[in-house]
Design an enzyme around this catalytic site. Structure first.
Site, PDB file in Angstrom:
ATOM      1  N   LEU A  87      42.417  30.073  22.175  1.00 38.15           N
ATOM      2  CA  LEU A  87      41.012  30.409  22.397  1.00 38.15           C
ATOM      3  C   LEU A  87      40.244  30.760  21.130  1.00 38.15           C
ATOM      4  O   LEU A  87      39.057  31.085  21.199  1.00 38.15           O
ATOM      5  CB  LEU A  87      40.849  31.513  23.449  1.00 38.15           C
ATOM      6  CG  LEU A  87      41.593  31.289  24.768  1.00 38.15           C
ATOM      7  CD1 LEU A  87      41.405  32.481  25.688  1.00 38.15           C
ATOM      8  CD2 LEU A  87      41.150  30.001  25.439  1.00 38.15           C
ATOM      9  N   ASP A 100      60.797  36.097   4.712  1.00 37.57           N
ATOM     10  CA  ASP A 100      61.694  34.945   4.642  1.00 37.57           C
ATOM     11  C   ASP A 100      62.310  34.794   3.255  1.00 37.57           C
ATOM     12  O   ASP A 100      63.499  34.532   3.122  1.00 37.57           O
ATOM     13  CB  ASP A 100      60.938  33.676   5.021  1.00 37.57           C
ATOM     14  CG  ASP A 100      61.820  32.448   4.963  1.00 37.57           C
ATOM     15  OD1 ASP A 100      62.922  32.473   5.555  1.00 37.57           O
ATOM     16  OD2 ASP A 100      61.424  31.456   4.318  1.00 37.57           O
TER      17      ASP A 100
END
Length: 159
Positions: free
Chosen positions: A75, A128
């Site tokens: 949205l 990461d």
């Protein structure tokens, strides 16, 4: 605000119609923190991390994240961003990295989600790249600090 803007009167999710809204300059600033152990902090500080330019990679990832926000968050309107900035600051005394993002445009809808996405993606990239050194890192404190523009004008987090 009287209710959730993305919920129609029938209770179903919908994309907000911004057709009649005015174009204004809109800007949002967000932050996030990655808390890590002293070894990871020292490697970043010395520039000796085996994965290379940790901050440069996280900065680019954050910018890309802001640009991809409508693909990630249902949205959200696709926006023509005119500025995305991602700054990373090593804070060794708190054993963390602070990420601050800034998104800006002239448009009909705000850029808070883009700033939050930039901060989140930069934090995830940092995680990461450093997880081999510290798998127990934490991402925390992700929030909007300020926003300007639009019908509601300026807003600042009450820190």
């Amino acid at each position: 605000m009287s209710g959730f803007s993305h919920v129609a009167s029938n209770g179903k999710a919908n994309m907000v119609d911004v057709t009649e809204k005015s174009v204004t300059t809109r800007e949002a600033v967000a932050e996030s923190y990655v808390v890590m152990n002293a070894e990871a902090i020292a490697l970043i500080q010395a520039g000796n991390h085996h994965k290379g330019d940790i901050f440069g990679t996280a900065r680019i990832a954050g910018i890309q994240g802001a640009k991809k926000t409508p693909e990630l968050i249902p949205l959200c309107h696709p926006l023509m961003l005119t500025k995305v900035a991602v700054e990373l600051e090593l804070q060794p005394e708190q054993q963390r990295v602070r990420i601050e993002t800034r998104c800006k445009l002239d448009g009909k809808t705000g850029v808070e989600m883009e700033a939050l996405t930039a901060a989140s993606v930069a934090a995830l990239t940092l995680f990461d790249m450093c997880k081999a050194v510290d798998p127990s890192m934490r991402i925390e404190g992700t929030r909007v600090l300020t926003k300007t523009g639009g019908k509601t004008g300026a807003w600042s987090h009450p820190l």
